[in-house]
Motif scaffolding. Structure first.
Motif, mmCIF file in Angstrom:
data_model
loop_
_atom_site.group_PDB
_atom_site.id
_atom_site.type_symbol
_atom_site.label_atom_id
_atom_site.label_comp_id
_atom_site.label_asym_id
_atom_site.label_seq_id
_atom_site.Cartn_x
_atom_site.Cartn_y
_atom_site.Cartn_z
ATOM 1 N N THR A 112 0.911 -1.055 0.091
ATOM 2 C CA THR A 112 0.168 -0.086 0.076
ATOM 3 C C THR A 112 1.013 1.195 -0.212
ATOM 4 O OG1 THR A 112 -0.039 0.163 2.476
ATOM 5 C CG2 THR A 112 -1.675 -1.320 1.567
ATOM 6 N N GLY A 113 0.225 2.395 -0.152
ATOM 7 C CA GLY A 113 1.091 3.634 -0.120
ATOM 8 C C GLY A 113 1.690 3.718 1.245
ATOM 9 N N TYR A 114 0.935 3.262 2.077
ATOM 10 C CA TYR A 114 1.486 3.690 3.508
ATOM 11 C C TYR A 114 2.612 2.559 3.765
ATOM 12 C CZ TYR A 114 0.940 4.220 8.626
ATOM 13 O OH TYR A 114 1.094 4.845 9.787
ATOM 14 N N ASP A 115 2.470 1.377 3.324
ATOM 15 C CA ASP A 115 3.712 0.200 3.368
ATOM 16 C C ASP A 115 4.924 0.783 2.984
ATOM 17 O OD1 ASP A 115 2.149 -1.479 4.459
ATOM 18 O OD2 ASP A 115 1.660 -2.450 2.711
ATOM 19 N N ILE A 116 4.713 1.580 1.730
ATOM 20 C CA ILE A 116 5.898 2.378 0.932
ATOM 21 C C ILE A 116 6.660 3.293 1.817
ATOM 22 C CG2 ILE A 116 6.913 3.410 -0.983
ATOM 23 C CD1 ILE A 116 4.507 2.176 -2.774
ATOM 24 N N LYS A 117 5.738 3.933 2.343
ATOM 25 C CA LYS A 117 6.223 4.910 3.353
ATOM 26 C C LYS A 117 7.170 4.344 4.398
ATOM 27 C CE LYS A 117 6.644 9.262 5.642
ATOM 28 N NZ LYS A 117 7.847 9.943 5.165
ATOM 29 N N GLN A 118 6.400 3.551 5.019
ATOM 30 C CA GLN A 118 7.012 2.809 6.269
ATOM 31 C C GLN A 118 8.423 2.284 5.722
ATOM 32 O OE1 GLN A 118 4.764 4.397 8.432
ATOM 33 N NE2 GLN A 118 5.325 2.444 9.700
ATOM 34 N N THR A 119 8.369 1.404 4.776
ATOM 35 C CA THR A 119 9.603 0.783 4.325
ATOM 36 C C THR A 119 10.687 1.739 3.967
ATOM 37 O OG1 THR A 119 7.981 -0.603 3.073
ATOM 38 C CG2 THR A 119 10.531 -0.872 2.449
ATOM 39 N N MET A 120 10.418 2.887 3.513
ATOM 40 C CA MET A 120 11.380 3.957 3.192
ATOM 41 C C MET A 120 12.192 4.445 4.618
ATOM 42 S SD MET A 120 9.990 6.728 0.546
ATOM 43 C CE MET A 120 9.963 6.232 -1.195
ATOM 44 N N LYS A 121 10.930 4.838 5.445
ATOM 45 C CA LYS A 121 11.585 5.101 6.871
ATOM 46 C C LYS A 121 12.562 4.240 7.427
ATOM 47 C CE LYS A 121 9.711 7.030 11.108
ATOM 48 N NZ LYS A 121 8.458 6.908 11.945
ATOM 49 N N LYS A 122 12.240 3.009 7.309
ATOM 50 C CA LYS A 122 13.018 2.006 7.751
ATOM 51 C C LYS A 122 14.271 1.264 6.826
ATOM 52 C CE LYS A 122 9.201 0.242 10.751
ATOM 53 N NZ LYS A 122 8.020 -0.561 10.723
ATOM 54 N N SER A 123 14.526 1.905 5.750
ATOM 55 C CA SER A 123 15.422 1.475 4.824
ATOM 56 C C SER A 123 16.361 2.571 4.438
ATOM 57 C CB SER A 123 14.899 0.502 3.991
ATOM 58 O OG SER A 123 14.043 1.063 3.147
ATOM 59 N N THR A 124 15.768 3.456 3.659
ATOM 60 C CA THR A 124 16.303 4.305 2.558
ATOM 61 C C THR A 124 16.311 5.783 3.227
ATOM 62 O OG1 THR A 124 14.581 4.796 1.487
ATOM 63 C CG2 THR A 124 16.066 3.164 0.476
ATOM 64 N N SER A 125 15.587 5.965 4.435
ATOM 65 C CA SER A 125 15.417 7.405 5.027
ATOM 66 C C SER A 125 16.742 8.135 5.131
ATOM 67 C CB SER A 125 14.402 7.213 6.225
ATOM 68 O OG SER A 125 15.211 6.665 7.116
ATOM 69 N N ASN A 126 17.910 7.384 5.259
ATOM 70 C CA ASN A 126 18.984 8.159 5.546
ATOM 71 C C ASN A 126 19.490 8.759 4.478
ATOM 72 O OD1 ASN A 126 19.645 5.170 4.957
ATOM 73 N ND2 ASN A 126 21.673 5.959 5.453
ATOM 74 N N PHE A 127 19.090 8.424 3.297
ATOM 75 C CA PHE A 127 19.663 8.931 2.140
ATOM 76 C C PHE A 127 18.491 9.358 1.013
ATOM 77 C CE2 PHE A 127 19.495 4.903 -0.313
ATOM 78 C CZ PHE A 127 19.469 3.792 0.436
ATOM 79 N N PHE A 128 17.375 8.718 1.235
ATOM 80 C CA PHE A 128 16.312 9.338 0.424
ATOM 81 C C PHE A 128 14.886 8.944 1.311
ATOM 82 C CE2 PHE A 128 12.780 8.739 -2.508
ATOM 83 C CZ PHE A 128 13.002 9.772 -3.322
ATOM 84 N N ASP A 129 14.077 10.047 0.972
ATOM 85 C CA ASP A 129 12.877 9.868 1.853
ATOM 86 C C ASP A 129 11.557 10.431 0.863
ATOM 87 O OD1 ASP A 129 11.073 9.052 3.810
ATOM 88 O OD2 ASP A 129 11.834 10.103 5.412
ATOM 89 N N ALA A 130 10.339 10.185 1.136
ATOM 90 C CA ALA A 130 9.453 10.945 0.541
ATOM 91 C C ALA A 130 8.021 11.060 1.403
ATOM 92 C CB ALA A 130 8.901 10.202 -0.744
ATOM 93 N N SER A 131 7.388 12.043 1.123
ATOM 94 C CA SER A 131 6.257 12.442 1.915
ATOM 95 C C SER A 131 5.016 11.587 1.387
ATOM 96 C CB SER A 131 5.817 13.512 2.100
ATOM 97 O OG SER A 131 5.567 14.316 0.871
ATOM 98 N N PHE A 132 3.865 11.282 1.916
ATOM 99 C CA PHE A 132 2.652 10.684 1.724
ATOM 100 C C PHE A 132 2.003 11.766 0.407
ATOM 101 C CE2 PHE A 132 2.128 8.891 6.004
ATOM 102 C CZ PHE A 132 2.053 7.623 5.519
ATOM 103 N N GLY A 133 2.338 13.019 0.499
ATOM 104 C CA GLY A 133 1.761 14.069 -0.393
ATOM 105 C C GLY A 133 2.566 13.749 -1.795
ATOM 106 N N SER A 134 3.724 13.028 -1.835
ATOM 107 C CA SER A 134 4.064 12.560 -3.290
ATOM 108 C C SER A 134 4.137 11.439 -3.495
ATOM 109 C CB SER A 134 5.712 13.057 -3.106
ATOM 110 O OG SER A 134 6.296 12.438 -1.950
ATOM 111 N N ILE A 135 3.893 10.458 -2.391
ATOM 112 C CA ILE A 135 3.602 8.952 -2.778
ATOM 113 C C ILE A 135 2.297 8.746 -3.469
ATOM 114 C CG2 ILE A 135 3.485 6.586 -1.570
ATOM 115 C CD1 ILE A 135 5.701 7.706 0.374
#
Lengths: 168, 168
Positions: free
Chosen positions: A16-39
């Motif tokens: 889900t869109g929510y899952d993607i945001k969570q996955t980013m937070k727990k994996s790529t957020s130190n070099f890439f992140d995005a907000s719900f408003g863009s996901i």
DNA sequence: TAGCGCATGTAATATGTTACATGATTTC
DNA sequence: GAAATCATGTAACATATTACATGCGCTA
């Protein structure tokens, strides 16, 4: 850019869109992140292009919109992935500020840098936690990027400390 | 953000939009850069806010629009500078791509990473040249940021090489 | 005289964030 | 029953890039 990254996450399975945001937070957020408003808008765009397929489900009495990557989506993702890595210079705003520190007093500068070191240490803590939790679960590439983040932040701190000692 | 950075460059003396772009290229481009399409409109914005003052001159039979920082401009710049350094996570697109490399063959991945190392080495060369040229001319803060760039890129290469050797 | 560096600027486009809006379900 | 988490989405706003457009002065 975000389009490809979302497709990449969907390569590991439907989300889900929510899952993607969570996955980013727990994996790529130190070099890439995005907000719900863009996901969410990006997912809609990908669906219109037929790169993802929507699957509305009721999971645990909760309705979800699951997205999965289509064959066309896989193709363009893999084509993108195999293109040369664009060497983009890293945007580091913290360096910009320090660049201009000759306009403030040495004492103030040292204080500000020390506060910054504290924040970086906090980030290292968070990343280390992520690393611990994901131990053994990730492939070499994914675990390496987390390791990279920790190493990078450590070198930032080392650099800050050297700068402070040079100032004194 | 760009507003403050432009004000910062003007703290060192009056400049044209073109000068600002050149200065960025030769100093902060490894961690921050901007295009003419953003520099000129930002200068206009700063003038409307009375943070910079325009001075039209004819230098070497060539007309220029020189911008200098006003007292109000200095004040808001210094206020910004003394605020805590915001710890913003660095956006590194190259890491994103490598993050997904489990979806391509090991050989292809190694080739792509090697090409990338070549690009990073090129950037180190450029930065080293800048460092040589600016030797003794810059204050500790400004020279440190250049040094940081070189160190950072070296650590990127080291990380890439380790990743390759782990893959083999 | 062609091309490059200096110099300024706009318009179309891309890209994304923040804040807002909504509502369900789960946990304390 | 309150607060947190799950879940989706829009609208206003910010910010910047790329491409285009223009023109002067110097140099090979």
């Amino acid at each position: 850019m975000l389009e490809y990254i979302i497709l990449g996450f969907l390569m590991f399975g439907e989300k889900t869109g929510y899952d993607i945001k969570q996955t980013m937070k727990k994996s790529t957020s130190n070099f890439f992140d995005a907000s719900f408003g863009s996901i969410y808008p990006t997912l809609t765009k990908l669906e219109k292009k037929n790169y993802v397929v929507i699957n509305e489900v009721l999971e645990d009495s909760r309705k979800k919109t699951l997205y999965s990557i289509s064959e066309a989506g896989k193709n363009i993702f893999l084509a993108w992935l195999q293109q040369p890595i664009e060497f983009s210079k890293t945007h580091s705003i913290y360096l910009v500020k320090i660049y201009f520190y000759s306009f403030i007093s040495k004492e103030k500068a040292i204080d500000l840098i020390k506060d910054f070191i504290r924040d970086v240490n906090k980030a290292i803590g968070e990343l280390t936690e992520i690393e611990e939790k994901s131990k053994g679960k990730l492939d070499l590439y994914r675990s390496s990027t987390i390791y990279f983040g920790i190493e990078h932040y450590n070198s930032v701190i080392k650099w800050c400390e050297e700068l402070i000692s040079n100032l004194k």
